[in-house]
Design a protein around this motif. Structure first.
Motif: not given
Length: 724
Positions: A363-367, A392-396, A398-399, A408-410
């Protein structure tokens, strides 16, 4: 089953040619060809051939032959798993070839240096060198098809390591086109291996396995252990990619067993890390930590930066899975830094991506955002990075969903879906490229067969008309001349060999006499002078207490005399130990080395880190050999203390089957390589190594420390025959 390997057949064939050859320069070239065929267990024979050829070319000032000799040295060191030494000799070959404008030698040496940089994991430098070598070879008047096949195969490895799999496929198929013109099982096995690896990366698992088994058949035919351990590891990768985990484990274990037998640290590290990956896929986590740490250790022993990064990345990924985030981030950060250092950009982006995943789970969203966004442009710049970019796009997605940034998620969800469609298109490109290449290769084969048939007819006509007559005339005119020339050269060679043998025996006799004299002097100083001084000191102490009064001036003089005698006693002891270390004579080499290191560490001005492997039983080694090994270490430490201004030294001495390696590295001020001069300390060091018929490499840049690497063939005691 063959009882003699294909390689041994070639050695025997070349040996017969060498025995018959009467022209010294041709004989030397044949020795270069034979020298690189000897296996690691016959290392001395290989280097004897190369040394003989190099000595001849150097003496006759035949610079092209000298360049070829350096190239052969580079090849032999690379075959023996010594890329650093190989790079040294290839660099020498490049310098000499440029000096004498020897284009062919320069092209070969540059291509080989690229091979070494691939081994180091520096793909940017390797690509630069390989492209330069290909250009030189293709612009040559007499193109060498085998050489071009080899160069394109190396370029294929680089492109695959950079993630450009379509380019990698094109390059290996180009290599196989050139290989169609040659008949070399060893090179064909290497090409098939690289082709299979490329097919596996493109999810063509069935075809990949088919080519791997072709390689196994070739390696078994040649009795090539190194080739077999490599193909077993590659088969494990292919079966793992095809989700056949049990088969993958079987072949990884076969590769590990052969790697241990061949002492191939790089292959051993790779197989251990790959085996750990399969156990993770099967969710069998027991022992995985051990496999990774062992794999990293073997990569470090092989000095393989890319392998160390690879092992740390995979270990870090596993630690994320098991929620050990602190250690995971440490391993992943190290992998990223090493990959960035060697120019493996796509691999570095992969480490950033997993670091981002680890940060998200913590849960270190900024990092997490920083890591993932840093990886995105690297992936976008690679033509075959879509699978990694999709992940990578999947991680972003979810982030930003977790952060509540749905816009941005969309966006990243849309990018992810677009890439899924692109992957299907790329598979179609691969199939089209393969079909087109197969057609071109078939067309080329037909043209080559027709051309060969025409050439064969012309050759037969020429042989029928002129061959018989020319052969008879040649035999009649040259038979007597060759016989007389051969006898003369054989006589001269015997004289040279006898002279060399005499010089070697004389040198060893003088050295032995010197060491015996040192031993006598040491015993005299220690046993006679030392004991007499001790008695004198004792008597003076008794006189001081019994004869002189407290106020007497004579007591002061006696006290001063006593101190002087103590100093003399200490000096005698130090001289005795310098001439012949007591620990070496009484307890053996390992204890003497411990004593030397402890003596330096006691000063607290220099920290010496000691790593000794073996040396437990040196009773069968010659006394001269043990003493010289000790002197080499002693002289190196003296040089460091006097000149290096270092605070830390690593001393590693390893006993191998037939040799001892000494590696010493300090963090001092380094060496002035431009000065071109050696101090007396370095000359003594090199003289001791030369006396044991060993090799030594000394190098160091200004303010970056110095390293010494020496390898000494073990000299056993000579047993005297008993006389009745």
């Amino acid at each position: 089953m063959l009882t003699v390997s294909v390689g041994q057949n070639k050695i025997d064939s070349l040996s017969r040619l060498i025995a018959k050859e009467t022209i010294p320069s041709e004989k030397a070239q044949l020795q270069l060809k034979r020298g690189v065929l000897f296996g690691k267990n016959e290392r001395e024979k290989g280097f004897d051939d190369l040394e003989s050829a190099l000595s001849f070319f150097t003496e006759k000032k035949y610079n092209e032959g000298e360049t070829d000799s350096y190239i052969a040295y580079g090849n032999l060191h690379f075959i023996y798993g010594e890329p650093k030494q190989a790079a040294h000799y290839d660099s020498l070959a490049i310098q000499l070839a440029e000096k004498i404008s020897y284009k062919k030698g320069r092209a070969v040496a540059i291509g080989n240096l690229g091979r070494e940089f691939i081994n180091f994991g520096n793909f940017n430098k390797a690509e630069e060198l390989i492209k330069q070598a290909i250009e030189l070879e293709e612009n040559s008047r007499n193109q060498d098809a085998a050489r071009l096949a080899e160069l394109y195969s190396r370029y294929n490895i680089i492109a695959g390591s950079q993630g450009n799999y379509l380019k990698s496929l094109s390059l290996i198929e180009k290599a196989m086109e050139f290989a169609a013109e040659i008949n070399d099982d060893k090179q064909l096995a290497l090409l098939y291996t690289n082709y299979a690896i490329t097919l596996s990366r493109l999810s063509k698992f069935d075809e990949a396995v088919e080519f791997h088994f072709k390689v196994i058949r070739i390696c078994e035919k040649m009795k090539d252990t190194t080739g077999l351990l490599r193909v077993y590891n590659n088969l494990g990768i292919a079966f793992r990619n095809g989700d056949e985990f049990d088969k993958a484990i079987t072949y990884y274990k076969k590769s590990i067993a052969l790697s241990k037998q061949a002492a191939n640290h790089k292959s051993l590290g790779l197989s251990l890390v790959n085996l750990a990956t399969v156990y993770i896929a099967k969710e069998r986590y027991d022992g995985v930590d051990t496999l990774y740490t062992q794999g990293i250790r073997y990569f470090e022993m092989a000095s393989d930066t890319g392998g160390i990064a690879f092992a740390n990345h995979n270990y870090g990924n596993f630690l994320v899975i098991t929620k050990n985030y602190t250690e995971a981030d440490k391993r992943l950060q190290k992998a990223y830094e090493l990959r960035k250092q060697i120019g493996a950009e796509l691999a570095a982006a992969s480490s950033l991506s997993v670091l981002g995943k680890s940060a998200m789970e913590q849960k270190k969203w900024k990092e997490a955002e920083e890591y993932l966004l840093a990886a995105e442009p690297i992936y976008k710049g690679k033509s075959r990075s879509n699978r990694n970019l999709k992940e990578l796009y999947g991680y972003l997605k979810e982030l930003y969903t977790q952060e509540g940034n749905f816009e941005k998620a969309l966006y990243y969800q849309t990018q992810e879906l677009d890439l899924e469609r692109t992957l299907f298109t790329e598979n179609e490109k691969v199939n089209a490229l393969k079909t087109e290449t197969a057609y071109e290769m078939e067309k080329r084969d037909m043209q080559m067969a027709l051309q060969k048939e025409k050439q064969e007819l012309a050759r037969q006509q020429f042989l029928i008309i002129g061959g018989g007559v020319a052969l008879i005339l040649l035999l009649l005119s040259l038979s007597l001349w060759l016989r007389r020339k051969q006898l003369k050269e054989r006589h001269q060679a015997q004289i040279v060999n006898l002279d060399q043998e005499h010089r070697l025996n004389l040198s060893k006799s003088l050295k032995s006499a010197e060491q015996e004299e040192r031993k006598k002097i040491a015993h005299k100083l220690h046993d006679e002078a030392g004991s007499m001084l001790s008695i004198a000191i004792l008597n003076l102490k008794q006189l001081q207490g019994d004869v002189f009064k407290t106020e007497s001036n004579a007591e002061k003089k006696l006290d001063t005399t006593q101190k002087i005698l103590v100093d003399i006693s200490d000096s005698v002891r130090n001289i005795s130990h310098t001439l012949m270390p007591v620990a070496l004579e009484k307890y053996g080499l390992k204890a003497a080395i411990h004593d030397l290191v402890n003596a330096v560490n006691t000063s607290q001005k220099l920290k010496v880190e000691e790593i000794l492997e073996g040396l437990d039983d040196t009773s069968s080694w010659g006394e001269d050999f043990c003493l010289t090994v000790y002197r080499i270490l002693q002289e190196a430490m003296n040089n460091i203390i006097k000149h290096a201004q270092a605070s830390h030294v690593v001393v590693q001495i390893v006993e191998l089957e037939d040799s001892v390696t000494i590696y010493i590295e300090d963090n001092g001020r380094g060496m002035n390589t431009d000065a071109g001069q050696e101090g007396i300390g370095l000359k003594i060091l090199k003289s001791n190594v030369e006396y044991l018929n060993g090799t030594i490499e000394i190098n160091g840049d200004a303010n970056k420390g110095t390293f010494i690497l020496a390898e000494l063939p073990i000299e056993k005691k000579k047993h005297k025959k008993k006389t009745v």
